[in-house]
Scaffold this motif. Structure first.
Motif, PDB file in Angstrom:
ATOM      1  N   GLY A  50     102.072  28.739  -7.246  1.00 61.21           N
ATOM      2  CA  GLY A  50     102.560  28.795  -8.611  1.00 61.21           C
ATOM      3  C   GLY A  50     103.928  28.179  -8.773  1.00 61.21           C
ATOM      4  N   GLU A  51     104.893  28.703  -8.056  1.00 55.89           N
ATOM      5  CA  GLU A  51     106.255  28.172  -8.119  1.00 55.89           C
ATOM      6  C   GLU A  51     106.474  27.025  -7.139  1.00 55.89           C
ATOM      7  OE1 GLU A  51     109.114  31.271  -7.715  1.00 55.89           O
ATOM      8  OE2 GLU A  51     108.266  32.488  -9.344  1.00 55.89           O
ATOM      9  N   GLY A  52     105.471  26.695  -6.383  1.00 53.69           N
ATOM     10  CA  GLY A  52     105.568  25.599  -5.432  1.00 53.69           C
ATOM     11  C   GLY A  52     104.376  25.589  -4.505  1.00 53.69           C
ATOM     12  N   LEU A  53     104.189  24.454  -3.819  1.00 53.92           N
ATOM     13  CA  LEU A  53     103.123  24.323  -2.845  1.00 53.92           C
ATOM     14  C   LEU A  53     103.657  24.583  -1.448  1.00 53.92           C
ATOM     15  CD1 LEU A  53     101.453  20.960  -3.983  1.00 53.92           C
ATOM     16  CD2 LEU A  53     100.885  23.280  -4.747  1.00 53.92           C
ATOM     17  N   VAL A  54     102.841  25.209  -0.620  1.00 56.44           N
ATOM     18  CA  VAL A  54     103.124  25.353   0.805  1.00 56.44           C
ATOM     19  C   VAL A  54     102.103  24.506   1.541  1.00 56.44           C
ATOM     20  CG1 VAL A  54     103.318  26.917   2.763  1.00 56.44           C
ATOM     21  CG2 VAL A  54     104.003  27.686   0.473  1.00 56.44           C
ATOM     22  N   ALA A  55     102.576  23.494   2.259  1.00 56.21           N
ATOM     23  CA  ALA A  55     101.685  22.595   2.996  1.00 56.21           C
ATOM     24  C   ALA A  55     101.782  22.900   4.484  1.00 56.21           C
ATOM     25  CB  ALA A  55     102.051  21.140   2.740  1.00 56.21           C
ATOM     26  N   PHE A  56     100.646  23.148   5.103  1.00 57.09           N
ATOM     27  CA  PHE A  56     100.594  23.326   6.553  1.00 57.09           C
ATOM     28  C   PHE A  56     100.289  21.969   7.178  1.00 57.09           C
ATOM     29  CE2 PHE A  56     100.152  27.618   5.157  1.00 57.09           C
ATOM     30  CZ  PHE A  56     100.649  28.415   6.184  1.00 57.09           C
ATOM     31  N   ASP A  57     101.302  21.378   7.813  1.00 58.78           N
ATOM     32  CA  ASP A  57     101.251  20.120   8.553  1.00 58.78           C
ATOM     33  C   ASP A  57     101.310  18.898   7.637  1.00 58.78           C
ATOM     34  OD1 ASP A  57     101.267  21.247  11.120  1.00 58.78           O
ATOM     35  OD2 ASP A  57      99.115  21.619  11.026  1.00 58.78           O
ATOM     36  N   ALA A  58     101.915  17.844   8.214  1.00 60.54           N
ATOM     37  CA  ALA A  58     102.203  16.625   7.462  1.00 60.54           C
ATOM     38  C   ALA A  58     101.344  15.448   7.894  1.00 60.54           C
ATOM     39  CB  ALA A  58     103.688  16.261   7.627  1.00 60.54           C
ATOM     40  N   SER A  59     100.451  15.656   8.863  1.00 64.53           N
ATOM     41  CA  SER A  59      99.630  14.608   9.433  1.00 64.53           C
ATOM     42  C   SER A  59     100.478  13.579  10.187  1.00 64.53           C
ATOM     43  CB  SER A  59      98.753  13.938   8.372  1.00 64.53           C
ATOM     44  OG  SER A  59      97.685  13.235   8.990  1.00 64.53           O
ATOM     45  N   HIS A  60      99.860  12.490  10.564  1.00 65.62           N
ATOM     46  CA  HIS A  60     100.470  11.475  11.420  1.00 65.62           C
ATOM     47  C   HIS A  60     101.318  10.512  10.591  1.00 65.62           C
ATOM     48  CE1 HIS A  60     100.344   7.888  14.146  1.00 65.62           C
ATOM     49  NE2 HIS A  60     100.459   8.836  15.063  1.00 65.62           N
ATOM     50  N   SER A 169     107.949  33.550   1.517  1.00 65.64           N
ATOM     51  CA  SER A 169     107.509  33.995   0.197  1.00 65.64           C
ATOM     52  C   SER A 169     107.771  32.905  -0.822  1.00 65.64           C
ATOM     53  CB  SER A 169     108.216  35.287  -0.214  1.00 65.64           C
ATOM     54  OG  SER A 169     107.870  36.351   0.659  1.00 65.64           O
ATOM     55  N   VAL A 170     106.754  32.539  -1.561  1.00 66.01           N
ATOM     56  CA  VAL A 170     106.859  31.570  -2.647  1.00 66.01           C
ATOM     57  C   VAL A 170     106.173  32.185  -3.850  1.00 66.01           C
ATOM     58  CG1 VAL A 170     106.371  29.232  -3.438  1.00 66.01           C
ATOM     59  CG2 VAL A 170     106.796  29.662  -1.006  1.00 66.01           C
ATOM     60  N   GLY A 171     106.912  32.415  -4.911  1.00 68.30           N
ATOM     61  CA  GLY A 171     106.359  33.122  -6.042  1.00 68.30           C
ATOM     62  C   GLY A 171     105.918  34.512  -5.619  1.00 68.30           C
ATOM     63  N   ASP A 172     104.682  34.860  -5.962  1.00 64.89           N
ATOM     64  CA  ASP A 172     104.146  36.170  -5.593  1.00 64.89           C
ATOM     65  C   ASP A 172     103.361  36.134  -4.281  1.00 64.89           C
ATOM     66  OD1 ASP A 172     105.179  37.299  -7.915  1.00 64.89           O
ATOM     67  OD2 ASP A 172     103.369  36.819  -9.076  1.00 64.89           O
ATOM     68  N   THR A 173     103.397  35.007  -3.594  1.00 59.28           N
ATOM     69  CA  THR A 173     102.607  34.846  -2.374  1.00 59.28           C
ATOM     70  C   THR A 173     103.479  35.002  -1.134  1.00 59.28           C
ATOM     71  OG1 THR A 173     101.080  33.324  -3.475  1.00 59.28           O
ATOM     72  CG2 THR A 173     101.104  33.308  -1.060  1.00 59.28           C
ATOM     73  N   THR A 174     103.058  35.853  -0.237  1.00 65.12           N
ATOM     74  CA  THR A 174     103.743  36.028   1.039  1.00 65.12           C
ATOM     75  C   THR A 174     102.839  35.546   2.161  1.00 65.12           C
ATOM     76  OG1 THR A 174     105.031  37.927   0.254  1.00 65.12           O
ATOM     77  CG2 THR A 174     104.777  37.675   2.640  1.00 65.12           C
ATOM     78  N   ILE A 175     103.404  34.682   2.998  1.00 64.21           N
ATOM     79  CA  ILE A 175     102.667  34.132   4.134  1.00 64.21           C
ATOM     80  C   ILE A 175     103.303  34.643   5.410  1.00 64.21           C
ATOM     81  CG2 ILE A 175     101.930  32.032   5.312  1.00 64.21           C
ATOM     82  CD1 ILE A 175     102.402  30.582   2.607  1.00 64.21           C
ATOM     83  N   GLU A 176     102.498  35.297   6.244  1.00 61.08           N
ATOM     84  CA  GLU A 176     102.979  35.701   7.560  1.00 61.08           C
ATOM     85  C   GLU A 176     102.827  34.534   8.536  1.00 61.08           C
ATOM     86  OE1 GLU A 176     100.836  39.064   8.936  1.00 61.08           O
ATOM     87  OE2 GLU A 176     101.255  40.306   7.164  1.00 61.08           O
ATOM     88  N   LEU A 177     103.831  34.353   9.373  1.00 65.84           N
ATOM     89  CA  LEU A 177     103.789  33.327  10.399  1.00 65.84           C
ATOM     90  C   LEU A 177     103.948  33.986  11.761  1.00 65.84           C
ATOM     91  CD1 LEU A 177     106.034  30.645   8.678  1.00 65.84           C
ATOM     92  CD2 LEU A 177     103.534  30.608   8.882  1.00 65.84           C
ATOM     93  N   HIS A 178     103.034  33.680  12.668  1.00 64.71           N
ATOM     94  CA  HIS A 178     103.022  34.304  13.989  1.00 64.71           C
ATOM     95  C   HIS A 178     103.059  33.227  15.068  1.00 64.71           C
ATOM     96  CE1 HIS A 178     101.908  38.295  12.352  1.00 64.71           C
ATOM     97  NE2 HIS A 178     101.260  37.574  11.444  1.00 64.71           N
ATOM     98  N   HIS A 179     103.914  33.429  16.068  1.00 59.40           N
ATOM     99  CA  HIS A 179     104.003  32.492  17.174  1.00 59.40           C
ATOM    100  C   HIS A 179     103.086  32.938  18.307  1.00 59.40           C
ATOM    101  CE1 HIS A 179     105.928  31.379  21.164  1.00 59.40           C
ATOM    102  NE2 HIS A 179     105.558  30.221  20.670  1.00 59.40           N
ATOM    103  N   ALA A 180     102.429  31.971  18.915  1.00 60.41           N
ATOM    104  CA  ALA A 180     101.653  32.231  20.128  1.00 60.41           C
ATOM    105  C   ALA A 180     101.558  30.929  20.913  1.00 60.41           C
ATOM    106  CB  ALA A 180     100.258  32.749  19.787  1.00 60.41           C
ATOM    107  N   ARG A 181     101.601  31.046  22.225  1.00 59.01           N
ATOM    108  CA  ARG A 181     101.412  29.860  23.067  1.00 59.01           C
ATOM    109  C   ARG A 181      99.916  29.590  23.216  1.00 59.01           C
ATOM    110  NH1 ARG A 181     105.168  30.085  28.358  1.00 59.01           N
ATOM    111  NH2 ARG A 181     103.627  31.664  28.966  1.00 59.01           N
ATOM    112  N   GLY A 182      99.561  28.315  23.166  1.00 58.66           N
ATOM    113  CA  GLY A 182      98.173  27.922  23.332  1.00 58.66           C
ATOM    114  C   GLY A 182      98.143  26.480  23.778  1.00 58.66           C
TER     115      GLY A 182
END
Length: 420
Positions: A50-60, A169-182
């Motif tokens: 709503g108040e902005g886009l959240v993009a996961f990854d930017a590609s090559h 948090s962007v607008g009313d949306t909360t995104i959890e971010l978790h680190h893990a090795r893989g």
């Protein structure tokens, strides 16, 4: 374009892959209200808060501009947050195109991303070379490793740094971010609790996990499997990967996540059991297998990495670089050993002739050993290298994984260069 979720469900439920599941179209598909994916290398998954886009990854770097154009064709809402699932070139290289299109954008990444970028700069030429080998000679090289810069110097560095876990948090949306090795030591996966959306990055790639890559740094299959189980425990209803198709349905997603975790855990358990029993790497590599029915699953096919390479990475993680053969602790130069064997058998022509015979019989492993010995013993002999190239072209054609195909094609090109 066929509906991605319908295609994904059909392929997983039937087990039949009758059309591509890893595609590089740079086209955007809306998956749910406020959620879209641009299929590229890698994908960019975009959440409209709503108040902005959240993009996961930017590609090559070569696809970033097309990805941004696809997003702007979907909505005029600006990207306010760019999340790196990890710092690989195909996930961050397009970030300058995002920066050119969107002002005041926050870049989110794990703290190890910065160290990765520094390492890439330090070993730039090495990374360009190994990526040209890994992807070269296979149907399109995706632009990987074909420029002087492994990642552009203008690649954005994170300004919101995540450690073990964090929230955005962007607008009313909360995104959890978790680190893990893989696949990497800087990987994040995202979770939107209110929508039960899971952003997996490269923890799911619709291929056997990239946990063994023979030319790259350490991978972490135990932690990878644990991360997948942590994701499954949250009960996601929509899975958004960075490669391959999105997946919908709680049961279907759990099946995918736990199947991948099971395959990794089985490899680790069998390798470590044999290490504890005192077996050497040669025995382990030729003993440990993933069942064919597991490798036939649409999201576990060994078309990129493969279990044999993962076995070697498990050994490296727990056992170091020495394979257990005393002669290979401090070996003679390859060329010296090859010259000695060549003299014993009557010349490099004898070695390469036998290599060709073995190739015709499908005994590719032995054939390549002899072809290498012949090539090392006669490094400037066009006749020997013409036949060595034949051996490696045949070996490439017989392999399933892109990594093996790329390396064997690279060996053929080396010999073809000698023949002129």
């Amino acid at each position: 374009m066929a509906d991605l979720l319908t295609l994904s469900s059909r392929v997983i439920d039937s087990g039949v892959v009758d059309e591509p599941v890893n595609r590089i179209t740079n086209e955007l598909s809306e998956l749910a209200d406020g959620l879209a994916i641009v299929e590229s290398f890698s994908h960019s998954v975009v959440l409209d808060a709503g108040e902005g886009l959240v993009a996961f990854d930017a590609s090559h770097a070569r696809t970033g501009a097309d990805v941004v154009a696809a997003i702007r064709g979907w909505t005029s809402t600006p990207v306010t947050h760019l999340v790196y699932t990890h710092g690989h070139a195909d996930h961050v290289g397009g970030s300058p195109d995002f920066a050119a299109a969107y002002d005041r954008m926050t870049v989110v990444g794990h703290r190890n991303v910065e160290e990765r970028f520094d390492r890439y700069a330090y070993t730039n030429d090495w990374n360009v070379r190994i990526n040209a080998r890994q992807f070269g000679g296979v149907r399109g090289d995706f632009g990987m490793g074909s420029t002087g810069e492994f990642i552009p110097a203008t690649t954005l560095r994170p300004d919101h740094v995540v450690d073990d876990h964090d929230t955005v948090s962007v607008g009313d949306t909360t995104i959890e971010l978790h680190h893990a090795r893989g696949e990497t030591d800087d990987h994040l996966w995202g979770w939107v609790p209110d929508r039960k959306w899971l952003f997996t990055g490269d923890f799911v790639i619709w291929n056997f996990p990239n946990a063994g890559n023979p030319q790259k740094v350490q991978r972490y299959p135990i932690e990878w499997a644990a991360a997948l189980r942590a994701m499954a425990d949250r009960g996601p209803e929509l899975l958004l990967p960075a490669h391959g198709l999105p997946v919908e349905g709680r049961d279907r997603i759990r099946l995918v996540l736990t199947d991948i975790a099971d395959a990794l855990e089985r490899l680790v358990a069998e390798v470590v059991e044999m290490m504890n029993a005192g077996e050497v790497l040669d025995t382990i590599v030729h003993s440990v297998r993933v069942p064919d029915d597991v490798l036939a699953k649409p999201y576990l096919r060994p078309l990129y990495d493969e279990p044999e390479f993962v076995v070697r990475n498990i050994w490296r993680q727990f056992g170091g670089w020495w394979d257990g053969a005393p002669s290979r602790l401090k070996p003679a130069p390859d060329a010296a050993l090859a010259a000695e064997i060549s003299d014993l058998v009557g010349g490099s022509s004898v070695l390469i002739a036998r290599a060709l015979q073995l190739t015709e019989l499908g005994e590719f492993r032995l054939a390549c050993h002899l072809a290498d010995l012949a090539g090392w013993a006669a490094p400037a002999d066009p006749a020997v290298h013409a036949e060595r190239a034949v051996v490696y072209r045949a070996r490439r054609a017989a392999e399933s994984s892109l990594m093996a195909k790329g390396i064997f094609a690279g060996a053929a090109r080396e010999s073809e260069a000698v023949t002129g």
